[in-house]
Design a protein around this motif. Structure first.
Motif, PDB file in Angstrom:
ATOM      1  N   ASN A   1       0.875  -1.178   0.000  1.00  0.00           N
ATOM      2  CA  ASN A   1       0.000   0.000   0.000  1.00  0.00           C
ATOM      3  C   ASN A   1       0.901   1.213   0.000  1.00  0.00           C
ATOM      4  O   ASN A   1       1.617   1.445   0.976  1.00  0.00           O
TER       5      ASN A   1
ATOM      6  N   SER B   1      -6.659   3.921  -0.262  1.00  0.00           N
ATOM      7  CA  SER B   1      -5.317   3.378  -0.387  1.00  0.00           C
ATOM      8  C   SER B   1      -4.947   3.217  -1.857  1.00  0.00           C
ATOM      9  O   SER B   1      -5.822   3.115  -2.721  1.00  0.00           O
TER      10      SER B   1
ATOM     11  N   PHE C   1      -2.996   0.563  -3.975  1.00  0.00           N
ATOM     12  CA  PHE C   1      -2.447  -0.795  -3.920  1.00  0.00           C
ATOM     13  C   PHE C   1      -1.602  -1.038  -5.168  1.00  0.00           C
ATOM     14  O   PHE C   1      -2.037  -0.712  -6.273  1.00  0.00           O
TER      15      PHE C   1
ATOM     16  N   SER D   1      -4.550 -13.446   0.845  1.00  0.00           N
ATOM     17  CA  SER D   1      -5.625 -12.967  -0.037  1.00  0.00           C
ATOM     18  C   SER D   1      -5.268 -13.190  -1.494  1.00  0.00           C
ATOM     19  O   SER D   1      -6.126 -13.484  -2.327  1.00  0.00           O
TER      20      SER D   1
ATOM     21  N   ALA E   1     -10.795  -8.627   2.693  1.00  0.00           N
ATOM     22  CA  ALA E   1     -10.997  -7.306   2.088  1.00  0.00           C
ATOM     23  C   ALA E   1     -10.066  -7.053   0.901  1.00  0.00           C
ATOM     24  O   ALA E   1     -10.378  -6.255   0.017  1.00  0.00           O
ATOM     25  N   ASP E   2      -8.918  -7.740   0.854  1.00  0.00           N
ATOM     26  CA  ASP E   2      -7.951  -7.497  -0.225  1.00  0.00           C
ATOM     27  C   ASP E   2      -8.169  -8.390  -1.441  1.00  0.00           C
ATOM     28  O   ASP E   2      -7.523  -8.192  -2.474  1.00  0.00           O
TER      29      ASP E   2
ATOM     30  N   PHE F   1      -9.031  -6.832  -4.934  1.00  0.00           N
ATOM     31  CA  PHE F   1      -7.872  -6.202  -5.575  1.00  0.00           C
ATOM     32  C   PHE F   1      -7.042  -7.248  -6.320  1.00  0.00           C
ATOM     33  O   PHE F   1      -6.658  -7.058  -7.472  1.00  0.00           O
TER      34      PHE F   1
ATOM     35  N   VAL G   1      -8.100   2.219  -4.059  1.00  0.00           N
ATOM     36  CA  VAL G   1      -9.037   1.351  -3.353  1.00  0.00           C
ATOM     37  C   VAL G   1      -9.772   2.142  -2.279  1.00  0.00           C
ATOM     38  O   VAL G   1      -9.158   2.886  -1.516  1.00  0.00           O
TER      39      VAL G   1
ATOM     40  N   GLY H   1     -12.380  -2.215   0.773  1.00  0.00           N
ATOM     41  CA  GLY H   1     -11.487  -2.861  -0.183  1.00  0.00           C
ATOM     42  C   GLY H   1     -12.235  -3.266  -1.443  1.00  0.00           C
ATOM     43  O   GLY H   1     -11.653  -3.822  -2.364  1.00  0.00           O
ATOM     44  N   GLU H   2     -13.541  -2.980  -1.456  1.00  0.00           N
ATOM     45  CA  GLU H   2     -14.379  -3.466  -2.554  1.00  0.00           C
ATOM     46  C   GLU H   2     -14.543  -2.444  -3.682  1.00  0.00           C
ATOM     47  O   GLU H   2     -14.967  -2.792  -4.776  1.00  0.00           O
TER      48      GLU H   2
ATOM     49  N   LEU I   1     -12.849  -0.408  -6.302  1.00  0.00           N
ATOM     50  CA  LEU I   1     -11.547  -0.442  -6.955  1.00  0.00           C
ATOM     51  C   LEU I   1     -11.563   0.355  -8.223  1.00  0.00           C
ATOM     52  O   LEU I   1     -12.484   0.237  -9.027  1.00  0.00           O
TER      53      LEU I   1
ATOM     54  N   GLY J   1       0.265  -1.924   4.463  1.00  0.00           N
ATOM     55  CA  GLY J   1      -0.919  -2.555   5.065  1.00  0.00           C
ATOM     56  C   GLY J   1      -0.873  -2.482   6.577  1.00  0.00           C
ATOM     57  O   GLY J   1      -0.602  -1.435   7.152  1.00  0.00           O
TER      58      GLY J   1
END
Ligand code: C5P
Length: 300
Positions: free
Chosen positions: A27, A45, A47, A116, A148-149, A152, A161, A165-166, A168, A257
């Motif tokens: 991140n 964030s 990513f 993830s 949550a990741d 991504f 993000v 985390g959803e 994107l 992270g």
């Protein structure tokens, strides 16, 4: 043969996929902008996937069983690979099963998203091997229930993000090299989030405002911070040691992270730092990584 698999035979098996890459992420910054009623934190964030990867091989089974075989260090029994496969089998009603060989290279408790990423690699590959052809949005919704990741990693290119985390938005940023330093001690994501003061809020910023810095120099030198870094340092002093060491190399480090890995942009002319031998012996990991786009998406 490794763990019952002849990889050469697997590679020519139409019901198998070999050499599936599950990349790490960092991140570039991580801001906590709010909190949902269920306790999950709302984030902003950036990513970035890196060329440091776990490698998975998968083969379809006709008997519906799901089996994981560890080629590298042993994973916990109920790891995210198997949980992802099980969740997908249940949600899709597929009668197929799978053998999943995992060559684990990424450290856990590292803030690099290794678990993830494995889960996303399993979902993407089984979607094909099981002939399901779920569209990306449906796969992402299932992935989000696992972590949550995961959404991504399903799309696998640098992304802005939001939400937990959803939300994107794939972005293009300049390629960079990063130096990563992982202390021997890892950190637990829920524990780090729990240590975050309830009042922690960073005002939202616009994606455009951040990306405007991209051309100038070091995006993460110029912009943002990681709200989880303070709590992580308080829980694990090795995080501060890692930050101090990279800083002493003339770099500008930040945590990824929920830690415990810290990283810094490695400017083109800057030599890659070398970790003192006693640190290596004590289990510190130093790694120079480039941004990657493992699923063939265009990077720049
Ligand atoms: O979803 P994931 O398994 O990665 O999250 C682990 C834990 O981290 C969650 O149970 C939650 O406590 C915390 N978390 C959070 N807000 C996020 C992501 C994770 O509070 N956006």
């Amino acid at each position: 043969p490794v763990a019952g698999a002849d990889l050469a035979a697997l590679a020519s098996d139409p019901n198998a996929c070999t050499g599936v890459q599950a990349p790490a992420k960092i991140n570039l910054f991580l801001h906590v902008t709010g909190r949902r009623d269920d306790g999950y934190h709302l984030l902003q964030s950036l990513f970035v996937p890196l060329d440091w990867c776990d490698t998975l091989h998968l083969r379809r089974r006709d008997d519906g069983l799901l089996r994981r075989h560890d080629l590298g260090p042993a994973l916990p029994d109920d790891d995210l690979c198997l949980r992802a496969a099980r969740a997908f089998q249940q949600a899709s009603g597929s009668a197929f099963g799978a053998d999943i060989w995992v060559d684990k290279a990424l450290p856990s408790g590292a803030g690099l998203g290794g678990g993830s990423s494995d889960a996303a690699a399993v979902l993407r590959t089984l979607n094909r091997l099981w002939g399901l052809d779920w569209p990306p949005e449906r796969l992402a919704a299932l992935g989000l229930t696992l972590g949550a990741d995961v959404p991504f990693f399903l799309q696998g290119q640098p992304a802005w993000v939001e939400g937990v985390g959803e939300r994107l938005r794939p972005v293009t940023i300049q390629p960079r090299r990063f130096v990563l330093l992982k202390p021997p001690q890892g950190l637990s994501t829920p524990q780090v989030f729990r240590a975050l003061p309830a009042s922690c809020r960073t005002p939202p910023v616009s994606c455009e405002a951040v990306l405007a810095h991209d051309a100038a120099a070091d995006l993460c030198d110029l912009f943002g911070h990681n709200d989880l870094q303070g709590p992580a340092v308080a829980l694990e002093p090795q995080v501060q040691q890692a930050l101090d060491w990279l800083q002493a190399q003339g770099l500008r480090p930040r945590m990824s992270g929920s830690g415990s890995t810290v990283f810094a942009v490695l400017p083109p002319a800057h030599p890659a730092p070398e970790l003192p031998a006693p640190w290596q012996d004590a289990g510190w990991l130093l790694r120079v990584c480039a941004m990657c786009s493992p699923y063939g998406a265009k990077l720049v």
